[in-house]
Scaffold this active site. Sequence first.
Site, PDB file in Angstrom:
ATOM      1  N   ALA A 117      39.095  21.243  38.720  1.00  0.00           N
ATOM      2  CA  ALA A 117      38.504  21.189  40.062  1.00  0.00           C
ATOM      3  C   ALA A 117      37.737  22.467  40.369  1.00  0.00           C
ATOM      4  CB  ALA A 117      39.601  20.964  41.106  1.00  0.00           C
ATOM      5  N   TYR A 118      38.320  23.593  40.006  1.00  0.00           N
ATOM      6  CA  TYR A 118      37.693  24.884  40.284  1.00  0.00           C
ATOM      7  C   TYR A 118      36.390  25.041  39.497  1.00  0.00           C
ATOM      8  CZ  TYR A 118      37.316  29.995  40.729  1.00  0.00           C
ATOM      9  OH  TYR A 118      36.881  31.274  40.983  1.00  0.00           O
ATOM     10  N   VAL A 119      36.426  24.724  38.209  1.00  0.00           N
ATOM     11  CA  VAL A 119      35.231  24.859  37.381  1.00  0.00           C
ATOM     12  C   VAL A 119      34.142  23.891  37.823  1.00  0.00           C
ATOM     13  CG1 VAL A 119      34.334  24.496  35.053  1.00  0.00           C
ATOM     14  CG2 VAL A 119      36.371  25.877  35.400  1.00  0.00           C
TER      15      VAL A 119
END
Length: 246
Positions: free
Chosen positions: A154-156
């Site tokens: 999700a972060y990437v």
Amino acid sequence: MTDNTTTRVALVTGGSGGIGRAVVERLVADGFAVGVHYAGNKERAEAVVSDATARGGQAIAVGGDVADEHDMSAAFDAVEGAFGGVDVVVNTAGIMVLAPIAELDLADLDRVHRTNVRGTFVVAQQAARRIRPGGAIVNFSTSVTRTQLPGYGAYVASKAAVESITLILARELRGKDITVNAIAPGPTATPLFLQDKDDAAVANFAKATPLERLAQPEDIAEAVSFLAGPARWVNGQVLFANGGLA
């Protein structure tokens, strides 16, 4: 009110902690007047401002949700009102939720993307409309777009979007004399990175770089200083400030 004919002015989102605080300190040392943005912790932002002014710098605290266009318009208004304009905008504000893609709560996905993607877009939109010629926009990605560690999906995904926004905006601002770049830090000793990691995990991250240490926030602030100041021929790029992490 500062003399806006001689003093450059910066707005740093997420400027009250971690990398953001180090960026504020470096830009103040570089002679900038700085708007220190905070989302919820006004006291911490005011402490950063107090420290900057004690060192002879100029700074004000400005609050708001980076993903809310009205809040960010008001934040830009406040910085312009105090210092006469805006020359540099640094988007350090961000959140990170780690979980395998198969297990991630979709509410967390929405929260990450609201802050990291919409927040960057909203702030960059205001910056594109307001920054004076000769200015710079510095967004924040992550080196995990290249290392692709499990659990960071999700972060990437949100930071890959930030890179795309950055590269396109650099080209949309043709003729404005405004540079737009992103910094992609590697493992950096901030509360955001260190949360939920045991000593062994931190040590493994430190050994992953040829320099065999974590970055300090000041290392990343040095890269921001470069892009905010002398790096006028660096534009539309993602700078991997990660100590040689493969």
